[in-house]
Scaffold this motif. Structure first.
Motif, PDB file in Angstrom:
ATOM      1  N   GLY A 192       0.794  -1.222   0.000  1.00 54.88           N
ATOM      2  CA  GLY A 192       0.000   0.000   0.000  1.00 54.88           C
ATOM      3  C   GLY A 192       0.822   1.267   0.000  1.00 54.88           C
ATOM      4  N   ASP A 193       2.140   1.126  -0.148  1.00 50.95           N
ATOM      5  CA  ASP A 193       3.053   2.275  -0.138  1.00 50.95           C
ATOM      6  C   ASP A 193       2.858   3.120   1.118  1.00 50.95           C
ATOM      7  N   GLY A 194       2.714   2.449   2.240  1.00 49.57           N
ATOM      8  CA  GLY A 194       2.593   3.152   3.511  1.00 49.57           C
ATOM      9  C   GLY A 194       1.182   3.513   3.912  1.00 49.57           C
ATOM     10  N   ASP A 195       0.225   3.330   3.026  1.00 51.29           N
ATOM     11  CA  ASP A 195      -1.177   3.631   3.343  1.00 51.29           C
ATOM     12  C   ASP A 195      -1.878   2.332   3.734  1.00 51.29           C
ATOM     13  N   PRO A 196      -2.249   2.146   5.004  1.00 49.22           N
ATOM     14  CA  PRO A 196      -2.884   0.899   5.432  1.00 49.22           C
ATOM     15  C   PRO A 196      -4.196   0.605   4.714  1.00 49.22           C
ATOM     16  N   ASN A 197      -4.847   1.632   4.186  1.00 55.38           N
ATOM     17  CA  ASN A 197      -6.108   1.416   3.480  1.00 55.38           C
ATOM     18  C   ASN A 197      -5.903   0.747   2.129  1.00 55.38           C
ATOM     19  N   ASP A 198      -4.679   0.780   1.600  1.00 53.45           N
ATOM     20  CA  ASP A 198      -4.396   0.169   0.305  1.00 53.45           C
ATOM     21  C   ASP A 198      -3.652  -1.155   0.428  1.00 53.45           C
ATOM     22  N   ALA A 199      -3.214  -1.519   1.632  1.00 56.68           N
ATOM     23  CA  ALA A 199      -2.487  -2.769   1.829  1.00 56.68           C
ATOM     24  C   ALA A 199      -3.422  -3.962   1.650  1.00 56.68           C
ATOM     25  N   CYS A 200      -2.914  -5.015   1.018  1.00 55.19           N
ATOM     26  CA  CYS A 200      -3.745  -6.198   0.801  1.00 55.19           C
ATOM     27  C   CYS A 200      -2.848  -7.407   0.559  1.00 55.19           C
ATOM     28  N   ALA A 201      -3.406  -8.573   0.748  1.00 55.01           N
ATOM     29  CA  ALA A 201      -2.630  -9.793   0.523  1.00 55.01           C
ATOM     30  C   ALA A 201      -3.557 -10.958   0.211  1.00 55.01           C
ATOM     31  N   LEU A 202      -3.080 -11.804  -0.682  1.00 58.60           N
ATOM     32  CA  LEU A 202      -3.692 -13.098  -0.956  1.00 58.60           C
ATOM     33  C   LEU A 202      -2.616 -14.133  -0.656  1.00 58.60           C
ATOM     34  N   LEU A 203      -2.937 -15.099   0.184  1.00 58.64           N
ATOM     35  CA  LEU A 203      -1.961 -16.122   0.552  1.00 58.64           C
ATOM     36  C   LEU A 203      -2.661 -17.467   0.634  1.00 58.64           C
ATOM     37  N   ALA A 204      -2.142 -18.443  -0.108  1.00 58.93           N
ATOM     38  CA  ALA A 204      -2.760 -19.770  -0.102  1.00 58.93           C
ATOM     39  C   ALA A 204      -1.694 -20.838  -0.304  1.00 58.93           C
ATOM     40  N   GLU A 205      -1.983 -22.009   0.225  1.00 56.09           N
ATOM     41  CA  GLU A 205      -1.096 -23.157   0.098  1.00 56.09           C
ATOM     42  C   GLU A 205      -1.759 -24.201  -0.793  1.00 56.09           C
ATOM     43  N   ASP A 206      -0.989 -24.729  -1.719  1.00 55.93           N
ATOM     44  CA  ASP A 206      -1.493 -25.769  -2.612  1.00 55.93           C
ATOM     45  C   ASP A 206      -1.533 -27.089  -1.845  1.00 55.93           C
ATOM     46  N   ARG A 207      -2.733 -27.603  -1.607  1.00 60.51           N
ATOM     47  CA  ARG A 207      -2.908 -28.856  -0.888  1.00 60.51           C
ATOM     48  C   ARG A 207      -3.542 -29.912  -1.795  1.00 60.51           C
ATOM     49  N   GLY A 208      -3.312 -29.756  -3.103  1.00 63.82           N
ATOM     50  CA  GLY A 208      -3.825 -30.726  -4.051  1.00 63.82           C
ATOM     51  C   GLY A 208      -3.027 -32.020  -4.022  1.00 63.82           C
ATOM     52  N   ASP A 209      -3.450 -32.952  -4.846  1.00 63.63           N
ATOM     53  CA  ASP A 209      -2.828 -34.279  -4.854  1.00 63.63           C
ATOM     54  C   ASP A 209      -1.735 -34.419  -5.905  1.00 63.63           C
TER      55      ASP A 209
END
Length: 241
Positions: A192-209
């Motif tokens: 977010g370049d220092g702006d908490p209102n613009d900070a975001c994240a997508l985080l996932a783990e691949d648990r497929g076979d």
């Protein structure tokens, strides 16, 4: 700490969607099917006249009401948008589902969620963006996207497992790391370049076979969680770059 630890810290943050006096059973069925991959518990209840015909989303821990939608707007809501595949009339609920873990997201759903995070970075135009691709093939497929992002004043870091044919991506620092979390994690994190209102994240783990990729994780706009992911990536991979 690891990326898996961050996911574990978000696990269990369940939301409850209470459906008051639904106009039809089909509405409840649509809701159960749509939210089946997220930690959203669907309940049906009777209400006073003030809440009749509404779905109310609340936090499971403190029971705070997060959103309410008119159930009449949800009838026949199976039509999807071109985004993550959510019905248009669910948008008032979805914006309150950050920090809620999802399960069994496929590659298409992950790509759509990824675009939301990348779009925030693009619109801001400045700041730090980190993206984990797991395999070099995925990085190669997204090369043009990230070279376009690099035309902005963004400090971009891409991660993948080591390979002999890792492409050079103009304007992007590519980190090759042979670690379990880089092999298994799909992430896009914007500070977010220092702006908490613009900070975001997508985080996932691949648990497929191995044959089918299935992702377990979350997206968040909580700056404290975004910072935890950023701190880990910087400490683990950037200081040794």
């Amino acid at each position: 700490m690891s990326l898996r630890d961050v996911i574990a810290s978000v696990e269990g943050r369940e939301k409850r969607l209470t459906v008051f006096d639904p106009p039809s059973e089909a509405v409840v069925t649509d809701l159960r099917e749509y939210f089946a991959s997220q930690q959203v518990r669907i309940e049906v209840g009777e209400s006073d006249s003030d809440l009749s015909g509404y779905a109310v989303l609340s936090d499971e821990d403190d029971h705070a009401v997060l959103a309410a939608v008119d159930l009449r707007d949800l009838e026949g809501a199976a039509e999807a948008t071109a985004g993550v595949g959510e019905p248009r009339t669910f948008s008032g609920l979805l914006e309150h589902l950050d920090d809620t873990t999802f399960t069994s997201y496929d590659t298409e759903q992950m790509l759509a969620a990824t675009r939301e995070m990348e779009d925030r970075a693009w619109r801001k135009g400045t700041g730090e963006l980190h993206a984990g691709f797991q395999r070099v093939g995925a990085l190669r497929q997204q090369k043009a996207v990230y070279e376009d992002l690099a035309k902005k004043r963004l400090d971009i870091h891409a991660y993948c497992t080591p390979a002999a044919d890792v492409p050079s991506v103009e304007g992007v620092t590519v980190h090759q790391a042979d670690t379990p979390e880089i092999r298994s994690s799909w992430f896009v994190v914007f500070d977010g370049d220092g702006d908490p209102n613009d900070a975001c994240a997508l985080l996932a783990e691949d648990r497929g076979d191995g044959e089918r990729r299935e992702f377990y994780g979350f997206w968040t706009y909580d700056p404290s969680i975004v910072q935890r992911v950023l701190d880990h990536l910087r400490d683990r991979y950037l200081v040794t770059a």
